[in-house]
Design a protein around this motif. Structure first.
Motif, PDB file in Angstrom:
ATOM      1  N   ARG A 125       0.798  -1.421  -0.077  1.00  0.00           N
ATOM      2  CA  ARG A 125       0.061  -0.037  -0.149  1.00  0.00           C
ATOM      3  C   ARG A 125       0.916   1.212  -0.103  1.00  0.00           C
ATOM      4  O   ARG A 125       0.532   2.260  -0.651  1.00  0.00           O
ATOM      5  CB  ARG A 125      -0.981   0.027   1.233  1.00  0.00           C
ATOM      6  N   LYS A 126       1.998   1.349   0.772  1.00  0.00           N
ATOM      7  CA  LYS A 126       2.635   2.299   0.530  1.00  0.00           C
ATOM      8  C   LYS A 126       3.512   2.505  -0.529  1.00  0.00           C
ATOM      9  O   LYS A 126       3.535   3.667  -1.206  1.00  0.00           O
ATOM     10  CB  LYS A 126       3.954   2.202   1.664  1.00  0.00           C
ATOM     11  N   LEU A 127       3.827   1.338  -1.112  1.00  0.00           N
ATOM     12  CA  LEU A 127       4.544   1.627  -2.434  1.00  0.00           C
ATOM     13  C   LEU A 127       3.557   2.127  -3.704  1.00  0.00           C
ATOM     14  O   LEU A 127       3.941   2.951  -4.315  1.00  0.00           O
ATOM     15  CB  LEU A 127       4.941   0.341  -3.009  1.00  0.00           C
ATOM     16  N   ILE A 128       2.220   1.559  -3.455  1.00  0.00           N
ATOM     17  CA  ILE A 128       1.286   1.985  -4.452  1.00  0.00           C
ATOM     18  C   ILE A 128       0.799   3.660  -4.393  1.00  0.00           C
ATOM     19  O   ILE A 128       0.874   4.607  -5.315  1.00  0.00           O
ATOM     20  CB  ILE A 128      -0.259   1.333  -4.201  1.00  0.00           C
ATOM     21  N   THR A 129       0.885   4.051  -2.941  1.00  0.00           N
ATOM     22  CA  THR A 129       0.717   5.393  -2.545  1.00  0.00           C
ATOM     23  C   THR A 129       1.869   6.378  -3.093  1.00  0.00           C
ATOM     24  O   THR A 129       1.461   7.291  -3.865  1.00  0.00           O
ATOM     25  CB  THR A 129       0.587   5.575  -1.169  1.00  0.00           C
ATOM     26  N   MET A 130       3.010   5.609  -3.006  1.00  0.00           N
ATOM     27  CA  MET A 130       4.088   6.718  -3.457  1.00  0.00           C
ATOM     28  C   MET A 130       3.836   6.733  -5.076  1.00  0.00           C
ATOM     29  O   MET A 130       4.397   7.912  -5.473  1.00  0.00           O
ATOM     30  CB  MET A 130       5.415   5.712  -3.130  1.00  0.00           C
ATOM     31  N   TYR A 131       3.721   5.713  -5.703  1.00  0.00           N
ATOM     32  CA  TYR A 131       3.568   5.864  -7.279  1.00  0.00           C
ATOM     33  C   TYR A 131       2.539   6.646  -7.616  1.00  0.00           C
ATOM     34  O   TYR A 131       2.592   7.309  -8.935  1.00  0.00           O
ATOM     35  CB  TYR A 131       3.668   4.540  -7.830  1.00  0.00           C
TER      36      TYR A 131
END
Length: 51
Positions: free
Chosen positions: A20-26
């Motif tokens: 979820r953190k990676l997706i939010t970053m992208y």
């Protein structure tokens, strides 16, 4: 690109909200150019599974 796909797959299978953190970053990126899809032969099905 292979590193990005590997990172997303690993994060998706981990606990702790890393995916979820990676997706939010992208999502914050205004323009993300992914140009190695055709070179590596990633199919649409694989890409949709990852994301």
């Amino acid at each position: 690109m292979p590193e990005l796909l590997d990172e997303l797959l690993l994060a998706r299978n981990e606990a702790g909200g890393r995916f979820r953190k990676l997706i939010t970053m992208y999502k914050k990126v205004e323009l993300l150019i992914i140009d190695e899809m055709a070179i590596n032969g990633a199919t649409r099905r694989i890409c949709l599974y990852i994301i």
